[in-house]
Design a protein around this motif. Structure first.
Motif, PDB file in Angstrom:
ATOM      1  N   MET A   1      43.797  45.921  45.717  1.00  0.00           N
ATOM      2  CA  MET A   1      42.072  45.685  45.191  1.00  0.00           C
ATOM      3  C   MET A   1      42.280  48.253  44.561  1.00  0.00           C
TER       4      MET A   1
ATOM      5  N   GLU B   1      36.898  39.042  38.122  1.00  0.00           N
ATOM      6  CA  GLU B   1      35.203  37.886  38.034  1.00  0.00           C
ATOM      7  C   GLU B   1      35.961  37.250  39.077  1.00  0.00           C
ATOM      8  N   GLN B   2      34.253  37.065  40.438  1.00  0.00           N
ATOM      9  CA  GLN B   2      34.511  36.170  41.936  1.00  0.00           C
ATOM     10  C   GLN B   2      34.881  34.662  40.908  1.00  0.00           C
TER      11      GLN B   2
ATOM     12  N   VAL C   1      33.581  41.829  39.806  1.00  0.00           N
ATOM     13  CA  VAL C   1      34.033  42.655  40.627  1.00  0.00           C
ATOM     14  C   VAL C   1      34.392  43.930  40.023  1.00  0.00           C
ATOM     15  N   ARG C   2      35.502  43.918  38.745  1.00  0.00           N
ATOM     16  CA  ARG C   2      35.366  45.458  37.606  1.00  0.00           C
ATOM     17  C   ARG C   2      35.493  44.413  36.335  1.00  0.00           C
TER      18      ARG C   2
ATOM     19  N   VAL D   1      39.959  35.012  42.898  1.00  0.00           N
ATOM     20  CA  VAL D   1      39.098  35.244  41.774  1.00  0.00           C
ATOM     21  C   VAL D   1      39.651  35.800  40.209  1.00  0.00           C
TER      22      VAL D   1
END
Length: 165
Positions: free
Chosen positions: A86, A119-120, A128-129, A157
């Motif tokens: 992360m 993405e989750q 997510v980002r 993800v």
């Protein structure tokens, strides 16, 4: 002479039709090959970038460096597996979204515009980002998308790499 099927006129007309049809087929396959080669190169780049992101990068602590000139390869994984770090994801998003878009693109060797979505993939869903510029299909030509599965903090993800010009 009346009633002959294979007269000189019929033979000439058949030859002209065969030549016209074969020219049309040759043109069609030639144009199709040009389009496929452009699309294939862009897709190969998207797959290469997606695979390189699933590495720790070089050096592996690239996210702690202050100077982007010291980075040889960007990777957002903890090791050579599919577990994303992360801190590296946040560092990449900050660099690509806050003014270093071109430098990050050069490190990725994107060759155009890029967007990386993480993405989750479980029942929680959601983004997510978002790294890079938002993909705009109205202004894009030669779009390629590479999808990779990974885990982030123990949750599945999906990483999607968009490349376009």
């Amino acid at each position: 002479m009346k009633g002959q099927y294979f007269s000189f006129d019929a033979i000439i007309a058949t030859v002209i039709m065969v030549l016209a049809f074969s020219s049309l087929v040759a043109y069609w396959y030639g144009a199709q090959a040009v389009v496929e080669s452009r699309t294939y190169d862009r897709l190969a780049d998207a797959n290469r970038i997606a695979e390189s992101l699933l590495s720790p990068g070089s050096p592996s602590n690239w996210n702690e460096l202050q100077n982007m000139d010291q980075i040889r390869q960007i990777g957002i994984a903890t090791s050579f597996g599919n577990e994303l770090d992360m801190r590296k994801v946040d560092t990449l998003a900050a660099n690509a979204n806050m003014g270093n878009y071109a430098e990050v693109g050069n490190l990725l060797r994107a060759g155009g515009e890029y967007c990386i979505l993480i993405e989750q993939a479980d029942d929680r869903g959601g983004l997510v980002r978002e790294i890079g510029r938002r993909y705009d299909p109205a202004n894009a030509t030669f779009v390629a998308v590479a999808n990779r599965g990974a885990t982030l903090e123990g949750h599945p993800v999906r990483m999607r790499v968009f490349l376009w010009k």
